[in-house]
Motif scaffolding. Structure first.
Motif, PDB file in Angstrom:
ATOM      1  N   GLN A 133      33.142 -49.647 -12.436  1.00 19.32           N
ATOM      2  CA  GLN A 133      33.040 -48.366 -13.132  1.00 19.32           C
ATOM      3  C   GLN A 133      34.443 -47.936 -13.555  1.00 19.32           C
ATOM      4  OE1 GLN A 133      31.005 -45.421 -10.837  1.00 19.32           O
ATOM      5  NE2 GLN A 133      31.139 -43.837 -12.412  1.00 19.32           N
ATOM      6  N   LEU A 134      34.617 -47.619 -14.844  1.00 21.36           N
ATOM      7  CA  LEU A 134      35.941 -47.309 -15.375  1.00 21.36           C
ATOM      8  C   LEU A 134      36.343 -45.865 -15.072  1.00 21.36           C
ATOM      9  CD1 LEU A 134      35.775 -49.133 -18.839  1.00 21.36           C
ATOM     10  CD2 LEU A 134      36.658 -49.982 -16.653  1.00 21.36           C
ATOM     11  N   GLU A 135      37.641 -45.638 -15.094  1.00 17.91           N
ATOM     12  CA  GLU A 135      38.176 -44.327 -14.735  1.00 17.91           C
ATOM     13  C   GLU A 135      38.031 -43.338 -15.886  1.00 17.91           C
ATOM     14  OE1 GLU A 135      42.426 -42.251 -13.412  1.00 17.91           O
ATOM     15  OE2 GLU A 135      42.231 -44.433 -13.441  1.00 17.91           O
ATOM     16  N   MET A 136      37.400 -42.221 -15.606  1.00 19.48           N
ATOM     17  CA  MET A 136      37.322 -41.093 -16.526  1.00 19.48           C
ATOM     18  C   MET A 136      36.846 -39.885 -15.735  1.00 19.48           C
ATOM     19  SD  MET A 136      33.851 -41.831 -18.823  1.00 19.48           S
ATOM     20  CE  MET A 136      33.827 -40.147 -19.495  1.00 19.48           C
ATOM     21  N   ASN A 137      36.785 -38.734 -16.364  1.00 19.66           N
ATOM     22  CA  ASN A 137      36.355 -37.512 -15.695  1.00 19.66           C
ATOM     23  C   ASN A 137      34.837 -37.390 -15.808  1.00 19.66           C
ATOM     24  OD1 ASN A 137      36.213 -34.966 -14.523  1.00 19.66           O
ATOM     25  ND2 ASN A 137      36.631 -33.912 -16.454  1.00 19.66           N
ATOM     26  N   TYR A 138      34.128 -37.898 -14.814  1.00 25.28           N
ATOM     27  CA  TYR A 138      32.661 -37.923 -14.854  1.00 25.28           C
ATOM     28  C   TYR A 138      32.087 -36.533 -14.565  1.00 25.28           C
ATOM     29  CZ  TYR A 138      32.884 -43.010 -14.973  1.00 25.28           C
ATOM     30  OH  TYR A 138      33.137 -44.306 -15.347  1.00 25.28           O
ATOM     31  N   LYS A 139      31.214 -36.098 -15.455  1.00 21.79           N
ATOM     32  CA  LYS A 139      30.518 -34.828 -15.279  1.00 21.79           C
ATOM     33  C   LYS A 139      29.037 -35.096 -15.048  1.00 21.79           C
ATOM     34  CE  LYS A 139      33.672 -32.089 -18.170  1.00 21.79           C
ATOM     35  NZ  LYS A 139      33.780 -31.166 -19.338  1.00 21.79           N
ATOM     36  N   ASP A 140      28.321 -34.043 -14.662  1.00 18.51           N
ATOM     37  CA  ASP A 140      26.896 -34.167 -14.397  1.00 18.51           C
ATOM     38  C   ASP A 140      26.142 -34.535 -15.670  1.00 18.51           C
ATOM     39  OD1 ASP A 140      23.997 -32.987 -13.928  1.00 18.51           O
ATOM     40  OD2 ASP A 140      24.928 -33.216 -11.974  1.00 18.51           O
ATOM     41  N   ARG A 141      25.073 -35.301 -15.526  1.00 17.80           N
ATOM     42  CA  ARG A 141      24.297 -35.707 -16.702  1.00 17.80           C
ATOM     43  C   ARG A 141      23.438 -34.571 -17.245  1.00 17.80           C
ATOM     44  NH1 ARG A 141      18.957 -36.799 -16.258  1.00 17.80           N
ATOM     45  NH2 ARG A 141      18.009 -36.858 -14.187  1.00 17.80           N
ATOM     46  N   ARG A 142      23.112 -33.605 -16.386  1.00 17.88           N
ATOM     47  CA  ARG A 142      22.298 -32.476 -16.827  1.00 17.88           C
ATOM     48  C   ARG A 142      23.176 -31.378 -17.404  1.00 17.88           C
ATOM     49  NH1 ARG A 142      17.382 -31.559 -15.064  1.00 17.88           N
ATOM     50  NH2 ARG A 142      17.377 -30.373 -17.003  1.00 17.88           N
ATOM     51  N   ILE A 143      22.761 -30.810 -18.513  1.00 11.54           N
ATOM     52  CA  ILE A 143      23.472 -29.695 -19.141  1.00 11.54           C
ATOM     53  C   ILE A 143      22.654 -28.435 -18.897  1.00 11.54           C
ATOM     54  CG2 ILE A 143      24.388 -28.735 -21.290  1.00 11.54           C
ATOM     55  CD1 ILE A 143      24.569 -31.625 -22.339  1.00 11.54           C
ATOM     56  N   ILE A 144      23.228 -27.494 -18.197  1.00  9.40           N
ATOM     57  CA  ILE A 144      22.533 -26.255 -17.864  1.00  9.40           C
ATOM     58  C   ILE A 144      22.828 -25.209 -18.932  1.00  9.40           C
ATOM     59  CG2 ILE A 144      22.174 -24.496 -16.107  1.00  9.40           C
ATOM     60  CD1 ILE A 144      21.346 -27.343 -15.313  1.00  9.40           C
ATOM     61  N   LEU A 145      21.773 -24.693 -19.540  1.00 11.02           N
ATOM     62  CA  LEU A 145      21.948 -23.643 -20.532  1.00 11.02           C
ATOM     63  C   LEU A 145      22.361 -22.350 -19.848  1.00 11.02           C
ATOM     64  CD1 LEU A 145      18.842 -24.312 -22.807  1.00 11.02           C
ATOM     65  CD2 LEU A 145      21.224 -24.863 -23.292  1.00 11.02           C
ATOM     66  N   PRO A 146      23.120 -21.505 -20.537  1.00  3.59           N
ATOM     67  CA  PRO A 146      23.547 -20.234 -19.949  1.00  3.59           C
ATOM     68  C   PRO A 146      22.355 -19.417 -19.440  1.00  3.59           C
ATOM     69  CG  PRO A 146      24.719 -20.641 -21.990  1.00  3.59           C
ATOM     70  CD  PRO A 146      23.672 -21.704 -21.887  1.00  3.59           C
ATOM     71  N   LYS A 147      22.484 -18.854 -18.246  1.00  3.31           N
ATOM     72  CA  LYS A 147      21.370 -18.121 -17.647  1.00  3.31           C
ATOM     73  C   LYS A 147      21.192 -16.766 -18.305  1.00  3.31           C
ATOM     74  CE  LYS A 147      21.600 -20.370 -13.161  1.00  3.31           C
ATOM     75  NZ  LYS A 147      21.747 -20.196 -11.701  1.00  3.31           N
ATOM     76  N   GLY A 148      19.920 -16.356 -18.390  1.00  2.00           N
ATOM     77  CA  GLY A 148      19.617 -15.073 -19.010  1.00  2.00           C
ATOM     78  C   GLY A 148      18.383 -14.458 -18.393  1.00  2.00           C
ATOM     79  N   ARG A 149      17.617 -13.747 -19.204  1.00  3.22           N
ATOM     80  CA  ARG A 149      16.501 -12.971 -18.671  1.00  3.22           C
ATOM     81  C   ARG A 149      15.169 -13.695 -18.743  1.00  3.22           C
ATOM     82  NH1 ARG A 149      19.225  -9.323 -21.968  1.00  3.22           N
ATOM     83  NH2 ARG A 149      17.601  -9.464 -23.552  1.00  3.22           N
ATOM     84  N   SER A 150      15.083 -14.800 -19.490  1.00  2.00           N
ATOM     85  CA  SER A 150      13.797 -15.468 -19.653  1.00  2.00           C
ATOM     86  C   SER A 150      13.908 -16.917 -19.252  1.00  2.00           C
ATOM     87  CB  SER A 150      13.327 -15.362 -21.109  1.00  2.00           C
ATOM     88  OG  SER A 150      14.199 -16.095 -21.953  1.00  2.00           O
ATOM     89  N   SER A 151      12.777 -17.562 -19.095  1.00  2.43           N
ATOM     90  CA  SER A 151      12.770 -18.973 -18.733  1.00  2.43           C
ATOM     91  C   SER A 151      11.841 -19.740 -19.656  1.00  2.43           C
ATOM     92  CB  SER A 151      12.341 -19.154 -17.280  1.00  2.43           C
ATOM     93  OG  SER A 151      11.030 -18.679 -17.105  1.00  2.43           O
ATOM     94  N   GLU A 152      12.107 -21.060 -19.756  1.00  3.35           N
ATOM     95  CA  GLU A 152      11.333 -21.912 -20.652  1.00  3.35           C
ATOM     96  C   GLU A 152      11.008 -23.209 -19.926  1.00  3.35           C
ATOM     97  OE1 GLU A 152      12.105 -24.453 -24.766  1.00  3.35           O
ATOM     98  OE2 GLU A 152      13.443 -22.843 -24.169  1.00  3.35           O
ATOM     99  N   SER A 153       9.795 -23.688 -20.051  1.00  8.97           N
ATOM    100  CA  SER A 153       9.396 -24.916 -19.388  1.00  8.97           C
ATOM    101  C   SER A 153       9.648 -26.103 -20.291  1.00  8.97           C
ATOM    102  CB  SER A 153       7.909 -24.846 -19.041  1.00  8.97           C
ATOM    103  OG  SER A 153       7.487 -26.025 -18.413  1.00  8.97           O
ATOM    104  N   HIS A 154      10.187 -27.177 -19.727  1.00  5.06           N
ATOM    105  CA  HIS A 154      10.436 -28.383 -20.511  1.00  5.06           C
ATOM    106  C   HIS A 154      10.379 -29.610 -19.617  1.00  5.06           C
ATOM    107  CE1 HIS A 154      14.385 -29.123 -18.800  1.00  5.06           C
ATOM    108  NE2 HIS A 154      14.586 -27.831 -18.872  1.00  5.06           N
ATOM    109  N   PRO A 155      10.034 -30.767 -20.189  1.00  4.22           N
ATOM    110  CA  PRO A 155      10.001 -31.990 -19.381  1.00  4.22           C
ATOM    111  C   PRO A 155      11.398 -32.519 -19.150  1.00  4.22           C
ATOM    112  CG  PRO A 155       9.435 -32.486 -21.640  1.00  4.22           C
ATOM    113  CD  PRO A 155       9.597 -30.992 -21.556  1.00  4.22           C
ATOM    114  N   SER A 156      11.589 -33.228 -18.039  1.00  3.34           N
ATOM    115  CA  SER A 156      12.896 -33.783 -17.724  1.00  3.34           C
ATOM    116  C   SER A 156      12.728 -35.086 -16.972  1.00  3.34           C
ATOM    117  CB  SER A 156      13.695 -32.795 -16.879  1.00  3.34           C
ATOM    118  OG  SER A 156      14.905 -33.367 -16.458  1.00  3.34           O
ATOM    119  N   LEU A 157      13.603 -36.075 -17.244  1.00  2.00           N
ATOM    120  CA  LEU A 157      13.584 -37.339 -16.523  1.00  2.00           C
ATOM    121  C   LEU A 157      14.286 -37.173 -15.186  1.00  2.00           C
ATOM    122  CD1 LEU A 157      14.530 -39.852 -19.325  1.00  2.00           C
ATOM    123  CD2 LEU A 157      12.324 -39.663 -18.203  1.00  2.00           C
TER     124      LEU A 157
END
Length: 257
Positions: A133-157
């Motif tokens: 595995q090569l050197e780099m700044n590894y971040k999480d694979r999931r991108i979290i949308l900014p939290k707010g007042r509502s929620s939305e359902s979606h499929p995820s692997l």
């Protein structure tokens, strides 16, 4: 490891004579796809099983943007493999061997006919040559949308290959823009919107003076010919997130930093 050589040409440059990020992503994608030719056992297995490797997520670190006529080498190598997922590094180097782009990505293995995740057998996994595995700044694979007042359902692997439904908090103040139509030129041989085109579409929505130093993309539901992608833009402390949705389903999320 598999590699391809490129030259930065006029068709891959922007108005300043710099390599377009879209073009760099195409180079990475081509090299990753061609990699399978270096693994004949894996290639034969995928052909026999009528399977494809689909990009699920990619992170890009931009070290330096190459100039017009520069000679580049793109390399890709797999550093991890599970029954339903593979993990790889794809780097772009300049003529001196210095990295211009560092990336890691996760691919999902799918049945072409059923369109669902499909396991690779243990023998094929064992035949794979894994690289460090090569050197780099590894971040999480999931991108979290900014939290707010509502929620939305979606499929995820999920990591075990199951498809789940989660509740992500979605910021109601996100700016919703006009839908973008998926055209014939946007489709690749998998009959889906090409991965690089999601980024190209999202980049058109960024402020003109926004300089992209990093990128993460999470692919959720593949867009097809004739679909309309509705963009929602969120400004964060680190940059801008663009969510592209088909109706109520999130198709892809792109984070620019």
């Amino acid at each position: 490891m598999y590699s391809l050589t490129y030259k930065v040409t006029t068709s891959t440059c922007d108005s300043e004579g710099k390599l377009k990020l879209y073009s760099a992503l195409q180079m990475m994608q081509d090299c990753s796809e061609m990699w399978i030719d270096s693994e004949p056992e894996v290639k034969d297995y995928f052909l026999q099983q009528n399977m494809a490797q689909l990009l699920a997520t990619r992170q890009v670190e931009i070290i330096r943007v190459p100039d017009y006529k520069e000679e580049l080498t793109v390399t890709t190598s797999v550093y991890g493999m599970k029954p339903m997922f593979g993990f790889r590094n794809t780097f772009i180097y300049d003529a001196q061997g210095n990295p211009c782009y560092k990336t890691w990505s996760m691919g999902a293995f799918a049945d072409k006919v059923a369109g669902k995740l499909k396991r690779v057998d243990d023998a094929t996994i064992q035949s794979m040559k894994l690289e460090p595995q090569l050197e780099m700044n590894y971040k999480d694979r999931r991108i979290i949308l900014p939290k707010g007042r509502s929620s939305e359902s979606h499929p995820s692997l999920l990591e075990d290959g199951q498809v789940a439904t989660e509740l992500d908090k979605v910021k109601t103040e996100g700016e919703v823009l006009n839908p973008i139509k998926v055209l014939r030129a946007d489709i690749d041989y998998n009959k889906h919107l090409n991965n690089a085109n999601y980024v190209r579409m999202a980049m058109e929505l960024l402020p003109e003076d926004f300089v992209v130093n990093g990128l993460r993309v999470e692919y959720r539901v593949a867009a097809k010919l004739g679909d309309s992608l509705t963009p929602t833009i969120y400004k964060t402390a680190d940059g801008i997130i663009v969510s592209l949705s088909i109706g109520s389903e999130v198709s892809a999320i792109i984070e620019f930093t």
